[in-house]
Design an enzyme around this catalytic site. Sequence first.
Site, PDB file in Angstrom:
ATOM      1  N   ASP A  92       0.804  -1.220   0.000  1.00 41.64           N
ATOM      2  CA  ASP A  92       0.000   0.000   0.000  1.00 41.64           C
ATOM      3  C   ASP A  92       0.839   1.274   0.000  1.00 41.64           C
ATOM      4  O   ASP A  92       0.288   2.375   0.165  1.00 41.64           O
ATOM      5  CB  ASP A  92      -0.984  -0.013   1.173  1.00 41.64           C
ATOM      6  CG  ASP A  92      -2.145  -0.967   0.897  1.00 41.64           C
ATOM      7  OD1 ASP A  92      -2.511  -1.130  -0.279  1.00 41.64           O
ATOM      8  OD2 ASP A  92      -2.691  -1.542   1.862  1.00 41.64           O
ATOM      9  N   ASP A 149      -7.021  -5.276  -3.631  1.00 39.99           N
ATOM     10  CA  ASP A 149      -6.767  -3.861  -3.354  1.00 39.99           C
ATOM     11  C   ASP A 149      -5.539  -3.343  -4.096  1.00 39.99           C
ATOM     12  O   ASP A 149      -5.435  -2.159  -4.413  1.00 39.99           O
ATOM     13  CB  ASP A 149      -6.550  -3.615  -1.850  1.00 39.99           C
ATOM     14  CG  ASP A 149      -7.420  -4.467  -0.943  1.00 39.99           C
ATOM     15  OD1 ASP A 149      -7.835  -5.562  -1.369  1.00 39.99           O
ATOM     16  OD2 ASP A 149      -7.671  -4.043   0.194  1.00 39.99           O
TER      17      ASP A 149
HETATM   18  N1  GLY Z   1      -7.230  -2.114   1.773  1.00 45.63           N
HETATM   19  C1  GLY Z   1      -7.941  -2.557   2.903  1.00 45.63           C
HETATM   20  C2  GLY Z   1      -9.338  -2.102   2.933  1.00 45.63           C
HETATM   21  O1  GLY Z   1      -9.922  -1.760   1.929  1.00 45.63           O
HETATM   22  O2  GLY Z   1      -9.901  -2.119   4.022  1.00 45.63           O
END
Ligand code: GLY
Length: 372
Positions: A92, A149
């Site tokens: 991320d 994600d």
């Molecule tokens: N990337 C983790 C979420 O969407 O909670």
Amino acid sequence: MAMDDLSNRILTKLAKTSRRIGATFPFVSINGKYQDFAGREEPLNWWTNSFWSGQLWLAYRETKDEFFRQTAESCEKQMDVALQRFDGLHHDVGFMWSLTAVADYKLTGNDQSRRRALLAAATLSSRFNLKGGYIRAWNDDKVGWAIVDCLMNLPLLFWASEVTKDQRFAHIARAHADTAIRAVQRPDGSVNHIVCFDPETGDVVETLGGQGFAVGSSWSRGQAWALYGFALSHKYTKETRYLDAAKRVAHYFIANICEDWVPRVDFRSPPLAGNDKDSTAGAIAAAGLLEIADNVPEHEQALYRGAAVKMVQALDQTCGAWDKSEEGLLLHGTHAYHHLGKDFPNDTPIIYGDYYFMEAVLRLKGRTELFW
Ligand code: GLY
């Protein structure tokens, strides 16, 4: 739809909240107040740490108010500690440095921001597993795990290739997006949250339900990440297969969204007691639908744009926190179907819901330039 009125309400609220919380790292709002989660993961590597900056940069772009710019710059500088420590960083870094350093670079040309974002892109590239063609998501023993994600982290790599004129970053992003079409997306257009690969052979071992209800279910925020993420891979590459993948998720999403146009937490689950909605999934999907709408032939646009407008309207009317006692923009954000509820409730404003809502509203006002 009266986007000027809605964007004015957002900007008014942001002006007030920013004076109270300043250059902190809000994640969820509890009892009407955004909490500083700077210490949630040491030091400052919690994945949501950039969404407040993203809102500040959007607000700066609209108003040219120097307070917004200075506050966003301060957040970006504070996050250097996470970049320099390296340990604990994860996939991320795409979210984290797109809405801080890339946004800053795009709006101000700050060269230090360019270098920060390139360091983050190098870190993200280094997580690529050549055998499986995927970017590893998390740390510890999750060597073979990739999650949906991550499609939203790929724009950092595409951007890095554009800036450096070196295609290596984009090659990795394309390889991961292709793997996602093959292994994350299902034939009906929906997507898994977690896919576990054998990191030695690259074979798919199993899929997991992750933040959704169960294996094979359909966590709506995961669907939204895929919808927008595939659309952004198309934005950079112009490859039809990514737009087609985004459209498949979009069709699935629109077919499954409830009559009130706010998505359930999981499209294939028993209702969640208390709050069965996730406003954040609606906000992300609306922003992604607008990206699709701008990239399909004119006669196809109404489907995607019309759905996005309905979602934004529904979020405004049923989740909009216009009561002055609440700092979040959108109520009814939901972290996960199975939420342990230790640190925060599972029905609350969440900072990324606010960011994507604001991005979608401004896009409906014609602001099509993205930080992604
Ligand atoms: N990337 C983790 C979420 O969407 O909670």
